[in-house]
Design a protein around this motif. Structure first.
Motif, PDB file in Angstrom:
ATOM      1  N   ASP A 144      42.672  25.839  39.757  1.00  0.00           N
ATOM      2  CA  ASP A 144      43.025  26.896  40.833  1.00  0.00           C
ATOM      3  C   ASP A 144      42.428  28.027  40.569  1.00  0.00           C
ATOM      4  OD1 ASP A 144      44.602  28.769  38.857  1.00  0.00           O
ATOM      5  OD2 ASP A 144      45.312  26.776  38.151  1.00  0.00           O
ATOM      6  N   GLN A 145      42.169  29.055  41.440  1.00  0.00           N
ATOM      7  CA  GLN A 145      41.289  30.148  41.388  1.00  0.00           C
ATOM      8  C   GLN A 145      41.631  31.148  40.227  1.00  0.00           C
ATOM      9  OE1 GLN A 145      38.450  30.722  43.280  1.00  0.00           O
ATOM     10  NE2 GLN A 145      38.645  28.622  43.566  1.00  0.00           N
ATOM     11  N   GLU A 146      42.925  31.144  39.663  1.00  0.00           N
ATOM     12  CA  GLU A 146      43.118  32.050  38.567  1.00  0.00           C
ATOM     13  C   GLU A 146      43.238  31.329  37.369  1.00  0.00           C
ATOM     14  OE1 GLU A 146      45.360  31.097  41.466  1.00  0.00           O
ATOM     15  OE2 GLU A 146      44.665  33.004  42.435  1.00  0.00           O
ATOM     16  N   LEU A 147      42.832  30.030  37.259  1.00  0.00           N
ATOM     17  CA  LEU A 147      42.902  29.153  35.891  1.00  0.00           C
ATOM     18  C   LEU A 147      43.931  29.573  35.303  1.00  0.00           C
ATOM     19  CD1 LEU A 147      39.217  29.809  34.958  1.00  0.00           C
ATOM     20  CD2 LEU A 147      40.037  27.886  36.426  1.00  0.00           C
ATOM     21  N   ALA A 148      45.381  29.583  36.019  1.00  0.00           N
ATOM     22  CA  ALA A 148      46.589  29.894  35.300  1.00  0.00           C
ATOM     23  C   ALA A 148      46.885  28.998  34.309  1.00  0.00           C
ATOM     24  CB  ALA A 148      47.578  29.928  36.504  1.00  0.00           C
ATOM     25  N   ALA A 149      46.249  27.904  34.181  1.00  0.00           N
ATOM     26  CA  ALA A 149      46.836  26.833  33.051  1.00  0.00           C
ATOM     27  C   ALA A 149      46.183  27.115  31.689  1.00  0.00           C
ATOM     28  CB  ALA A 149      46.229  25.262  33.431  1.00  0.00           C
ATOM     29  N   GLY A 155      46.638  30.903  24.833  1.00  0.00           N
ATOM     30  CA  GLY A 155      46.260  32.018  23.992  1.00  0.00           C
ATOM     31  C   GLY A 155      45.021  32.641  24.643  1.00  0.00           C
ATOM     32  N   GLY A 156      44.734  33.914  23.715  1.00  0.00           N
ATOM     33  CA  GLY A 156      43.654  34.801  24.138  1.00  0.00           C
ATOM     34  C   GLY A 156      42.335  34.236  24.273  1.00  0.00           C
ATOM     35  N   PHE A 157      41.854  33.432  23.378  1.00  0.00           N
ATOM     36  CA  PHE A 157      40.553  32.978  23.307  1.00  0.00           C
ATOM     37  C   PHE A 157      40.495  31.962  24.627  1.00  0.00           C
ATOM     38  CE2 PHE A 157      40.021  34.476  19.236  1.00  0.00           C
ATOM     39  CZ  PHE A 157      38.462  34.425  18.938  1.00  0.00           C
ATOM     40  N   PHE A 158      41.382  31.479  25.321  1.00  0.00           N
ATOM     41  CA  PHE A 158      41.178  30.541  26.567  1.00  0.00           C
ATOM     42  C   PHE A 158      41.304  31.304  27.662  1.00  0.00           C
ATOM     43  CE2 PHE A 158      42.681  27.980  22.722  1.00  0.00           C
ATOM     44  CZ  PHE A 158      42.090  26.636  22.854  1.00  0.00           C
ATOM     45  N   VAL A 159      41.796  32.422  28.081  1.00  0.00           N
ATOM     46  CA  VAL A 159      42.341  32.982  29.056  1.00  0.00           C
ATOM     47  C   VAL A 159      40.894  33.574  29.688  1.00  0.00           C
ATOM     48  CG1 VAL A 159      43.307  34.895  30.290  1.00  0.00           C
ATOM     49  CG2 VAL A 159      44.574  33.829  28.526  1.00  0.00           C
ATOM     50  N   LEU A 160      40.762  33.418  30.902  1.00  0.00           N
ATOM     51  CA  LEU A 160      39.581  33.815  31.632  1.00  0.00           C
ATOM     52  C   LEU A 160      40.066  34.487  32.909  1.00  0.00           C
ATOM     53  CD1 LEU A 160      36.319  34.102  31.737  1.00  0.00           C
ATOM     54  CD2 LEU A 160      36.609  31.553  33.154  1.00  0.00           C
ATOM     55  N   ARG A 161      39.691  35.785  32.919  1.00  0.00           N
ATOM     56  CA  ARG A 161      40.078  36.710  34.231  1.00  0.00           C
ATOM     57  C   ARG A 161      38.893  36.223  35.249  1.00  0.00           C
ATOM     58  NH1 ARG A 161      40.066  42.668  33.488  1.00  0.00           N
ATOM     59  NH2 ARG A 161      38.187  42.575  32.358  1.00  0.00           N
ATOM     60  N   THR A 162      39.538  36.197  36.586  1.00  0.00           N
ATOM     61  CA  THR A 162      38.643  35.430  37.819  1.00  0.00           C
ATOM     62  C   THR A 162      39.046  36.188  38.940  1.00  0.00           C
ATOM     63  OG1 THR A 162      40.599  34.226  38.424  1.00  0.00           O
ATOM     64  CG2 THR A 162      38.940  33.160  36.729  1.00  0.00           C
ATOM     65  N   GLY A 163      38.000  36.100  39.853  1.00  0.00           N
ATOM     66  CA  GLY A 163      38.237  36.971  41.110  1.00  0.00           C
ATOM     67  C   GLY A 163      37.935  38.160  41.372  1.00  0.00           C
ATOM     68  N   GLY A 164      37.692  38.585  42.551  1.00  0.00           N
ATOM     69  CA  GLY A 164      37.349  40.113  42.768  1.00  0.00           C
ATOM     70  C   GLY A 164      35.946  40.347  42.247  1.00  0.00           C
ATOM     71  N   ALA A 165      35.570  41.733  41.877  1.00  0.00           N
ATOM     72  CA  ALA A 165      34.757  42.153  41.258  1.00  0.00           C
ATOM     73  C   ALA A 165      34.763  43.072  40.217  1.00  0.00           C
ATOM     74  CB  ALA A 165      33.432  42.925  42.265  1.00  0.00           C
ATOM     75  N   ASP A 200      35.919  39.846  26.152  1.00  0.00           N
ATOM     76  CA  ASP A 200      36.555  40.062  27.459  1.00  0.00           C
ATOM     77  C   ASP A 200      35.484  39.549  28.455  1.00  0.00           C
ATOM     78  OD1 ASP A 200      38.221  40.709  29.485  1.00  0.00           O
ATOM     79  OD2 ASP A 200      37.967  42.709  29.291  1.00  0.00           O
ATOM     80  N   LEU A 201      35.903  38.422  29.122  1.00  0.00           N
ATOM     81  CA  LEU A 201      34.892  37.843  30.046  1.00  0.00           C
ATOM     82  C   LEU A 201      35.827  37.798  31.494  1.00  0.00           C
ATOM     83  CD1 LEU A 201      33.758  34.686  28.011  1.00  0.00           C
ATOM     84  CD2 LEU A 201      32.617  36.854  28.221  1.00  0.00           C
ATOM     85  N   TRP A 202      34.977  37.769  32.363  1.00  0.00           N
ATOM     86  CA  TRP A 202      35.389  37.811  33.909  1.00  0.00           C
ATOM     87  C   TRP A 202      34.584  37.012  34.811  1.00  0.00           C
ATOM     88  CZ3 TRP A 202      38.185  42.712  35.805  1.00  0.00           C
ATOM     89  CH2 TRP A 202      38.771  42.287  37.314  1.00  0.00           C
ATOM     90  N   LEU A 203      34.973  35.917  35.141  1.00  0.00           N
ATOM     91  CA  LEU A 203      34.367  34.915  36.123  1.00  0.00           C
ATOM     92  C   LEU A 203      34.475  35.352  37.578  1.00  0.00           C
ATOM     93  CD1 LEU A 203      32.430  32.399  36.144  1.00  0.00           C
ATOM     94  CD2 LEU A 203      34.571  30.868  36.480  1.00  0.00           C
ATOM     95  N   SER A 204      33.309  35.685  38.160  1.00  0.00           N
ATOM     96  CA  SER A 204      33.656  36.184  39.584  1.00  0.00           C
ATOM     97  C   SER A 204      33.823  35.103  40.717  1.00  0.00           C
ATOM     98  CB  SER A 204      32.470  36.790  40.091  1.00  0.00           C
ATOM     99  OG  SER A 204      31.153  36.119  39.824  1.00  0.00           O
ATOM    100  N   GLU A 205      33.583  33.639  40.224  1.00  0.00           N
ATOM    101  CA  GLU A 205      33.775  32.960  41.494  1.00  0.00           C
ATOM    102  C   GLU A 205      34.148  31.549  40.477  1.00  0.00           C
ATOM    103  OE1 GLU A 205      31.222  30.384  45.006  1.00  0.00           O
ATOM    104  OE2 GLU A 205      30.305  32.264  43.941  1.00  0.00           O
ATOM    105  N   VAL A 206      35.118  30.654  40.962  1.00  0.00           N
ATOM    106  CA  VAL A 206      35.662  29.489  40.352  1.00  0.00           C
ATOM    107  C   VAL A 206      34.966  28.194  41.050  1.00  0.00           C
ATOM    108  CG1 VAL A 206      37.534  28.234  39.598  1.00  0.00           C
ATOM    109  CG2 VAL A 206      37.615  30.605  39.444  1.00  0.00           C
ATOM    110  N   ARG A 207      34.017  27.738  40.660  1.00  0.00           N
ATOM    111  CA  ARG A 207      33.301  26.332  41.063  1.00  0.00           C
ATOM    112  C   ARG A 207      33.720  25.247  40.119  1.00  0.00           C
ATOM    113  NH1 ARG A 207      27.656  29.539  42.584  1.00  0.00           N
ATOM    114  NH2 ARG A 207      27.321  28.627  40.636  1.00  0.00           N
TER     115      ARG A 207
END
Length: 235
Positions: free
Chosen positions: A4-9, A14-24, A112-119
Motif C-alpha cells: 500500500d502507498q502508506e506501507l502501513a504494515a 517499530g521505529g526502525f521499520f517505519v518509512l514515511r511516504t507520499g507527497g514531497a 528519518d527517511l521519506w520515500l517520495s514514491e512507492v514502487r
C-alpha cells in the motif's frame, strides 16, 4: 498482499521499520543520492560529514571514524528493516532508489527517511541486494572512506550485523531467514561472520567499545574491549 502507498504494515514493527511516504518533503531535505555523491546542500553542507559529526558529538567519541561507523550501521539497519519488514508483511519490497529516498541528516536515531514514491519490486535476495547493498551501502561506504579512515571490512561487517539484527527483530520467520541466508552469501557480505541459528559472530569490530562507557557488542569479534585500537581486526 500488495504494497500500500502508506506501507502501513511497517508501523506496528517499530521505529526502525517505519518509512514515511507520499507527497514531497521539505526542499531542505536531501536525497540519499545527493548524500552519496557528496553534493553540498544549502542547509547541511555535505550531509555525510554533517551526520558523521552529529553522531560523533552525541556519542562523545574520540574519533570521527567511530561516529562514521555507528552512523553507517544505523542507516544500514533502517534500510534492511524496511526491506525485510516489507518482504515479511507484503511479499514485496519498495524500490528504495536513492533518488526517491529523502533523508534528514539532523534527526535523532533512527534515521528519518521519506520515500517520495512507492514502487513495488519482488522480495528475493538478488533484488534486495541490489536495492540495499549496491544502491545504498556501497556508495555510502565509498563516501565515508573519502572522508574518514574507515576500513572496508568494518563497514561490510556493520552491514551484515545490521541485517542479522533486523531478521532477529522480526522473529526470523522462515521466509526472512531464507532472505538473510541468501544475502549473507552475497559477495559483499560473504565472510563477514558466522551465523548460528539467530546468533551472529562477526569477524570485525564496529569500534563502539571506544565510545566513553561503551563496551563490545553482542556479535563483536572481541569478547572484551581491547586495550588499544586493533586496526587490523577492524578491517
Amino acid at each position: 498482499m500488495d504494497l500500500d502507498q502508506e506501507l502501513a504494515a511497517l508501523a506496528p514493527l517499530g521505529g526502525f521499520f517505519v518509512l514515511r511516504t507520499g507527497g514531497a518533503p521539505s526542499s531542505a531535505l536531501p536525497t540519499l543520492a545527493q548524500a552519496y555523491e557528496n553534493r553540498p546542500t544549502e542547509v547541511y553542507g555535505n550531509s555525510i560529514t554533517f551526520r558523521t559529526e552529529k553522531v560523533t558529538a552525541a556519542l562523545r567519541a574520540p574519533e570521527l571514524r567511530i561516529g562514521a561507523s555507528v552512523f553507517q550501521q544505523g542507516l544500514a539497519a533502517r534500510l534492511w528493516s524496511v526491506a525485510l519488514g516489507c518482504a515479511a508483511a507484503y511479499g514485496q519490497v519498495p524500490d528504495l532508489d536513492p533518488q526517491l529516498l529523502h533523508w534528514n541528516p539532523d534527526a535523532s536515531a533512527p534515521d528519518d527517511l521519506w520515500l517520495s514514491e512507492v514502487r513495488p519490486l519482488p522480495a528475493d535476495p538478488a533484488t534486495i541486494a541490489d536495492i540495499v547493498l549496491h544502491r545504498h551501502l556501497e556508495p555510502l561506504a565509498a563516501a565515508l572512506r573519502a572522508h574518514y579512515r574507515v576500513a572496508p571490512g568494518l563497514l561490510r561487517g556493520n552491514a551484515a550485523s545490521a541485517l542479522v539484527a533486523t531478521a532477529r527483530q522480526l522473529g526470523a520467520p522462515p521466509a526472512v531467514r531464507a532472505l538473510t541466508d541468501g544475502l549473507l552469501a552475497h559477495p559483499l557480505l560473504a565472510g563477514t561472520g558466522t551465523l548460528t541459528g539467530t546468533a551472529f559472530r562477526r569477524r570485525s569490530c564496529c569500534l563502539y567499545y571506544r565510545v566513553p562507557g561503551g563496551g563490545v557488542c553482542g556479535d563483536c569479534c572481541f569478547t572484551r574491549p581491547p586495550r588499544s585500537s586493533p586496526r587490523a581486526a577492524s578491517g
